[in-house]
Structures are given as structure tokens and as C-alpha cells.
Write a protein that holds these residues in place. Structure first.
Motif, PDB file in Angstrom:
ATOM      1  N   GLN A 133       0.814  -1.216   0.000  1.00 11.90           N
ATOM      2  CA  GLN A 133       0.000   0.000   0.000  1.00 11.90           C
ATOM      3  C   GLN A 133       0.850   1.270   0.000  1.00 11.90           C
ATOM      4  O   GLN A 133       0.368   2.339  -0.383  1.00 11.90           O
ATOM      5  N   ARG A 134       2.089   1.166   0.405  1.00 13.57           N
ATOM      6  CA  ARG A 134       2.955   2.334   0.567  1.00 13.57           C
ATOM      7  C   ARG A 134       3.084   3.175  -0.706  1.00 13.57           C
ATOM      8  O   ARG A 134       3.095   4.414  -0.634  1.00 13.57           O
ATOM      9  N   PRO A 135       3.168   2.573  -1.906  1.00 14.51           N
ATOM     10  CA  PRO A 135       3.308   3.373  -3.128  1.00 14.51           C
ATOM     11  C   PRO A 135       2.137   4.311  -3.400  1.00 14.51           C
ATOM     12  O   PRO A 135       2.252   5.228  -4.223  1.00 14.51           O
ATOM     13  N   GLN A 136       0.995   4.100  -2.732  1.00 18.74           N
ATOM     14  CA  GLN A 136      -0.155   4.982  -2.934  1.00 18.74           C
ATOM     15  C   GLN A 136       0.101   6.382  -2.360  1.00 18.74           C
ATOM     16  O   GLN A 136      -0.565   7.335  -2.741  1.00 18.74           O
ATOM     17  N   LEU A 137       1.053   6.475  -1.441  1.00 15.24           N
ATOM     18  CA  LEU A 137       1.333   7.734  -0.768  1.00 15.24           C
ATOM     19  C   LEU A 137       2.485   8.476  -1.453  1.00 15.24           C
ATOM     20  O   LEU A 137       3.370   7.855  -2.034  1.00 15.24           O
ATOM     21  N   LYS A 138       2.438   9.795  -1.374  1.00 21.64           N
ATOM     22  CA  LYS A 138       3.607  10.554  -1.795  1.00 21.64           C
ATOM     23  C   LYS A 138       4.767  10.178  -0.885  1.00 21.64           C
ATOM     24  O   LYS A 138       4.583   9.976   0.309  1.00 21.64           O
ATOM     25  N   CYS A 139       5.945  10.099  -1.424  1.00 19.84           N
ATOM     26  CA  CYS A 139       7.086   9.685  -0.615  1.00 19.84           C
ATOM     27  C   CYS A 139       8.290  10.587  -0.877  1.00 19.84           C
ATOM     28  O   CYS A 139       8.749  10.707  -2.014  1.00 19.84           O
ATOM     29  N   PHE A 140       8.763  11.213   0.209  1.00 22.86           N
ATOM     30  CA  PHE A 140       9.946  12.052   0.109  1.00 22.86           C
ATOM     31  C   PHE A 140      11.143  11.397   0.801  1.00 22.86           C
ATOM     32  O   PHE A 140      12.205  11.998   0.902  1.00 22.86           O
ATOM     33  N   ASP A 141      10.939  10.185   1.298  1.00 20.91           N
ATOM     34  CA  ASP A 141      12.026   9.424   1.928  1.00 20.91           C
ATOM     35  C   ASP A 141      11.903   7.985   1.451  1.00 20.91           C
ATOM     36  O   ASP A 141      11.189   7.172   2.039  1.00 20.91           O
ATOM     37  N   ALA A 142      12.592   7.680   0.364  1.00 17.97           N
ATOM     38  CA  ALA A 142      12.461   6.369  -0.274  1.00 17.97           C
ATOM     39  C   ALA A 142      12.923   5.239   0.618  1.00 17.97           C
ATOM     40  O   ALA A 142      12.473   4.094   0.471  1.00 17.97           O
ATOM     41  N   ASN A 143      13.835   5.503   1.550  1.00 23.73           N
ATOM     42  CA  ASN A 143      14.385   4.440   2.393  1.00 23.73           C
ATOM     43  C   ASN A 143      13.534   4.130   3.619  1.00 23.73           C
ATOM     44  O   ASN A 143      13.541   3.002   4.117  1.00 23.73           O
ATOM     45  N   ALA A 144      12.812   5.126   4.126  1.00 24.79           N
ATOM     46  CA  ALA A 144      12.071   4.948   5.381  1.00 24.79           C
ATOM     47  C   ALA A 144      11.035   3.844   5.254  1.00 24.79           C
ATOM     48  O   ALA A 144      10.237   3.819   4.312  1.00 24.79           O
ATOM     49  N   LEU A 145      11.025   2.938   6.245  1.00 19.12           N
ATOM     50  CA  LEU A 145      10.045   1.851   6.224  1.00 19.12           C
ATOM     51  C   LEU A 145       8.642   2.391   6.493  1.00 19.12           C
ATOM     52  O   LEU A 145       7.685   2.028   5.823  1.00 19.12           O
ATOM     53  N   PHE A 146       8.525   3.285   7.458  1.00 17.99           N
ATOM     54  CA  PHE A 146       7.212   3.819   7.819  1.00 17.99           C
ATOM     55  C   PHE A 146       7.183   5.333   7.562  1.00 17.99           C
ATOM     56  O   PHE A 146       8.009   6.074   8.089  1.00 17.99           O
ATOM     57  N   ILE A 147       6.244   5.749   6.727  1.00 21.06           N
ATOM     58  CA  ILE A 147       6.108   7.169   6.391  1.00 21.06           C
ATOM     59  C   ILE A 147       4.712   7.655   6.802  1.00 21.06           C
ATOM     60  O   ILE A 147       3.775   6.860   6.942  1.00 21.06           O
ATOM     61  N   ASN A 148       4.587   8.973   6.985  1.00 18.50           N
ATOM     62  CA  ASN A 148       3.296   9.538   7.347  1.00 18.50           C
ATOM     63  C   ASN A 148       2.517   9.954   6.099  1.00 18.50           C
ATOM     64  O   ASN A 148       2.976   9.715   4.974  1.00 18.50           O
ATOM     65  N   HIS A 149       1.367  10.588   6.315  1.00 14.24           N
ATOM     66  CA  HIS A 149       0.510  10.947   5.175  1.00 14.24           C
ATOM     67  C   HIS A 149       1.136  12.021   4.302  1.00 14.24           C
ATOM     68  O   HIS A 149       0.709  12.225   3.160  1.00 14.24           O
TER      69      HIS A 149
END
Length: 312
Positions: free
Chosen positions: A201-217
């Protein structure tokens, strides 16, 4: 009571200014130091000392014994001693005294409290509850809880995890703990499944930290405060109270109760000293002792035993 060169109030104020401007302590901390030093002034006056240099270890020790008798908590006494020790260190640096009378004086130890842990059945009930497959935040939260409970992670360790730290094939992860020490940990199959579902599900979110396992909204690495809030919210939905350190306590307690292998639990927790891990054996015994005292009819205090009524 006065110093030959500078008044008592001036010395105290100079020290508080030193804490404010040199140490950059907060106003709240400085206020606490002020109260503790006022207590020290009163103590020395009570013992008839006319200036700081007359303070002796026996005076400090007697003051602490008196404080304990009045019901002051061990933690409060520890704080007072720490404040006094720091103040006399300052006086030494200013050459106002020749020794620190607080050095070597031990504060009473705080009683060990049984760390809050979650019952295994309650944990299973919460983690087995259905989650909407289209709610990536809920799936992420479940993965964080599963991973923390499965591996006994510290909060900072969980927040710092990167995707490449986990080996899905080997069901293990490498985590960097206190002292920058790394350790390899096994991951349970429930945690592996939860992490895999989250990563889908993670790819559905914008990501500014490609390495982080857990990212916020917002697509940035989850911080410790954010993790605490999300875990608390997840638990509240099931009528529970939970925080990351409680999961670590639960991991250690449940594993030790089942295996009895203290050394293995030490390695898994990343404790450098086994005496830290032994806390769990001591606290487990305290819990058993309390259960025994409450349940066993001949373990109750005499005051708790009621005399059976006599019948004619």
C-alpha cells in the motif's frame, strides 16, 4: 549565614544565571534548582553553618534521612541530591569551597514498579481485528505494532528502520540500538505478513524518503511522536491503552515467561548488561507474590483475616 566576599543571595543568583546563560536550561528547570538550593540553605542554617565551606557530608546525609522520614519520594530525594551536587561543583569551580560534601552520598533507590504490559489474548484480539484493505494508514499502524511486539524494538529503533533493514526471505531485520550497536532479530510470521501488506500500500502515498520503512501521510519518515499517537489511537479503537515501550515490555515479559532464557532475551532486547534484563525476572516474581498474597488464605495479613462468627 553569609560568604565573606559575596552575599548568599548573590551567590545563588550567580549560579542560577550560570544555568540560564551558560547551560541554557529552561525556566522550569531553573525554578526547580532554585527551590532545591533554598532547601539547602535552610538545611545549613538548621545545622548552624555560617557559610558553604562548613557543609559536611554528615549534614547532607542527615537532611536526606529527615526528608525520607517526612515521606518525600526517593525520586524527589534523588533530584535534590543531584541539584546540590551540581551547585557544590559550581562552588568548587569558583573556589568558594574546597570539597563537594554531596559526592559519594547515595540516594534511596526507587522501588521497582511492574511495567505495564498487554495481555496476550488482548493483543491477539486487537491485532486480529479486520482492517479495511483500502486504508493504508491503518495497515501501516498494524505493521508498526506487529513489528514492535514481534521484535521488542525501542521506539527510536522502530522510527529509524529502513526498508532494506528487513530481509523478508530470512524473516529477520537488522536494527541499530543504543551506543550505535547493531543486532539482528528474527521476525514472526504475523509481523512479516503485516509489513508486506503495508509495503504493497505504501506506493499509494507521496514519498519524500524512499528508504524509510514507515512514512506519514505527508510522505515523510514517521517521527517518534507520530508513532506514539497512532499506536494510542489504534488501541483506543479497541478500548485499550498502548504505547511503544509497553509493547517492548510485553515482548520481554511474555518471552521470558515462556522460555525462561534470560540470556536470549538480553540479546534480543539489546541490553549491554544482563542486570538490566534481570528486572523482568524480579518484577515477574513481584507479580506472582502479589497474586499469592491475595489468593492464598494463609498468606493474608492477620488484620485481613476475619474471625468466623461463633454459633451456639
Amino acid at each position: 549565614m553569609a560568604h565573606p566576599d559575596v552575599s548568599l543571595s548573590q551567590i545563588v543568583q550567580q549560579y542560577l544565571d550560570y544555568l540560564a546563560y551558560n547551560k541554557r536550561y529552561s525556566k522550569h528547570t531553573i525554578d526547580a534548582y532554585r527551590r532545591d538550593i533554598q532547601r539547602l540553605v535552610q538545611t545549613l542554617d538548621d545545622h548552624g553553618h555560617s557559610h558553604w565551606a562548613e557543609a559536611q557530608a554528615d549534614t547532607i546525609r542527615a537532611a536526606m534521612i529527615g526528608a525520607r522520614k517526612t515521606g518525600l519520594a526517593p525520586k524527589s530525594i534523588q533530584r535534590i541530591l543531584s541539584s546540590w551536587r551540581s551547585f557544590f561543583t559550581y562552588l568548587l569551580q569558583q573556589r568558594m569551597v574546597k570539597l563537594n560534601p554531596v559526592e559519594g552520598i547515595q540516594a534511596p533507590k526507587s522501588p521497582h514498579k511492574l511495567p505495564n504490559s498487554i495481555d496476550p489474548d488482548q493483543m491477539s484480539q486487537m491485532l486480529n481485528a479486520p482492517i479495511a484493505s483500502d486504508d493504508p494508514m491503518a495497515l501501516r499502524d498494524k505493521a508498526m505494532v506487529e513489528l514492535t511486539y514481534s521484535c521488542g524494538l525501542r521506539l527510536a529503533e522502530l522510527a529509524s528502520l529502513n526498508i532494506f533493514d528487513i530481509d523478508m526471505t530470512d524473516a529477520s531485520l537488522v536494527v541499530t540500538g543504543k551506543g550505535n550497536k547493531s543486532r539482528q532479530l528474527p521476525i514472526g510470521h504475523y509481523a512479516i505478513a503485516a509489513v508486506k501488506t503495508w509495503l504493497q500500500q505504501r506506493p499509494q502515498l507521496k514519498c519524500f524518503d524512499a528508504n524509510a520503512l514507515f512514512i506519514n501521510h505527508r510522505g515523510r519518515r514517521m517521527g517518534v511522536r507520530g508513532i506514539q499517537m497512532r499506536m494510542a489511537k489504534m488501541a483506543a479503537l479497541h478500548g485499550q491503552h498502548m504505547h511503544p515501550h509497553m509493547l517492548r515490555h510485553s515482548f520481554a515479559s511474555h518471552l521470558l515467561q515462556s522460555s525462561g532464557d534470560l540470556r536470549a532475551v538480553q540479546e534480543l532486547l539489546g541490553h549491554s548488561n544482563i542486570s538490566t534484563t534481570q528486572m523482568y525476572t524480579h518484577l515477574d516474581y513481584q507479580h506472582l507474590a502479589k497474586v499469592y498474597d491475595k489468593a492464598h488464605p494463609r498468606a493474608q495479613a492477620k488484620s485481613q483475616l476475619k474471625e468466623k462468627p461463633k454459633h451456639d
